[in-house]
Design a protein around this motif. Structure first.
Motif, PDB file in Angstrom:
ATOM      1  N   TYR A 168      -3.807  -4.084  -6.898  1.00 52.01           N
ATOM      2  CA  TYR A 168      -4.779  -3.790  -5.846  1.00 52.01           C
ATOM      3  C   TYR A 168      -5.684  -4.983  -5.583  1.00 52.01           C
ATOM      4  CZ  TYR A 168      -7.548  -0.667  -2.906  1.00 52.01           C
ATOM      5  OH  TYR A 168      -8.172  -0.064  -1.848  1.00 52.01           O
TER       6      TYR A 168
ATOM      7  N   ASP B 152      -4.035  -7.259  -3.083  1.00 56.93           N
ATOM      8  CA  ASP B 152      -4.113  -6.644  -1.764  1.00 56.93           C
ATOM      9  C   ASP B 152      -5.511  -6.791  -1.180  1.00 56.93           C
ATOM     10  OD1 ASP B 152      -2.523  -5.361   0.135  1.00 56.93           O
ATOM     11  OD2 ASP B 152      -3.358  -3.397  -0.356  1.00 56.93           O
ATOM     12  N   ALA B 153      -6.524  -6.580  -2.030  1.00 49.31           N
ATOM     13  CA  ALA B 153      -7.912  -6.665  -1.570  1.00 49.31           C
ATOM     14  C   ALA B 153      -8.261  -8.081  -1.134  1.00 49.31           C
ATOM     15  CB  ALA B 153      -8.850  -6.215  -2.690  1.00 49.31           C
TER      16      ALA B 153
ATOM     17  N   ASP C  93     -11.239  -0.103  -9.181  1.00 51.88           N
ATOM     18  CA  ASP C  93     -10.493   0.260  -7.976  1.00 51.88           C
ATOM     19  C   ASP C  93     -11.438   0.653  -6.841  1.00 51.88           C
ATOM     20  OD1 ASP C  93     -11.287   2.587  -9.248  1.00 51.88           O
ATOM     21  OD2 ASP C  93      -9.458   3.694  -8.778  1.00 51.88           O
TER      22      ASP C  93
ATOM     23  N   GLY D 183     -11.657  -1.380  -3.329  1.00 53.24           N
ATOM     24  CA  GLY D 183     -11.464  -0.644  -2.089  1.00 53.24           C
ATOM     25  C   GLY D 183     -12.582  -0.894  -1.097  1.00 53.24           C
TER      26      GLY D 183
END
Length: 265
Positions: A34, A37-38, A83, A87
């Motif tokens: 993640y 991706d972030a 996370d 996000g």
């Protein structure tokens, strides 16, 4: 004989694959998918800042990605779960970036090229940036390989051996920021994380040592980049998504082969 733009595209794809694949192994081992991706999502804000200030896109994207990496490293685990923090930062940066782009009057921007890449438009100056970034990342990984591996597999053992796990994590996420900055031209913001993760995940079932996994991942990434470029050129499909689709096919193939080998045993 290949046209010049195809040679540049092939060299660009290889440069990104060589840098992303070994780094992707650490992303898989550390379960930091993640984060990649972030960081990639935040790159759009860097593009907007670059265009607004009339500086190179690489400089703007790298600055924003480094700030994202430092923010995550500093704030992670203090007030929010990792996370949750990723996000919030990722989607906020993406939203601010897209909104900022809409305010750039008088500047023509092909947003799809930044979202999905435009490897066929790579210039010699882009090649220099891509390979310089790849060389920097590879040197960092080679220099810190043992420490990074120890901190990844067993942070307590690393601490006992005099290795600071936090420092190694910071080196890793700064390397990720560099890869995102150089890869945006090749596969775009939305597909960078895939090029990091898929070759490493494909190599995992066939690797007996971490070093083997890194080498196999580089080979898979390079093969995906070159073959995907060839397929996209001949079938007139978008190049970045084609490269990632081919890597995904290799992943599914390796998963099936691994399952069949397990059944035979």
């Amino acid at each position: 004989m290949l046209d010049d733009f195809m040679i540049r595209a092939a060299l660009a794809g290889l440069g990104v694959a060589i840098a992303a694949a070994p780094l992707g192994c650490f992303v898989v081992w550390r379960k930091m998918v993640y984060f990649g991706d972030a960081t990639a999502h935040a790159a759009i804000l860097g593009v907007a800042i670059s265009l607004a200030l009339s500086i190179s896109v690489f400089t703007g994207v790298l600055t924003v990605c480094l700030l994202m990496a430092l923010a995550v490293s500093t704030l992670g685990g203090k007030s929010y779960a990792m996370d949750t923090l990723l996000g919030v930062l990722a989607h906020s940066a993406l939203a601010f970036g897209l909104v900022s782009v809409s305010f750039l009057s008088g500047i023509r921007i092909d947003l799809m090229a930044y979202l999905f890449g435009d490897i066929l438009a790579v210039r010699p100056s882009d090649l220099a940036i891509i390979w310089s970034g790849a060389a920097l990342v590879l040197l960092l990984i080679y220099w810190r390989w043992s420490a990074l591996l120890t901190a990844t597999l067993n942070p307590d053992l690393a601490q006992a051996a005099g290795i600071n796990p936090k420092r190694e994590q910071l080196i890793l996420i700064l390397s990720l920021a560099v890869v995102v900055a150089v890869a945006i031209k090749v596969v775009g913001v939305l597909l960078i994380a895939a090029l990091l993760i898929i070759p490493a995940a494909t190599a995992r079932p066939f690797s007996t040592t971490p070093e083997t996994m890194g080498i196999i991942a580089v080979m898979i990434g390079g093969f995906s980049a070159l073959t995907g470029l060839y397929v996209a050129y001949h079938f007139n499909t978008p190049t970045g998504p084609t490269i990632v689709s081919l890597a995904a096919c290799l992943f599914f193939g390796s998963t099936i082969i691994s399952a069949l080998l397990s059944l035979r045993r």
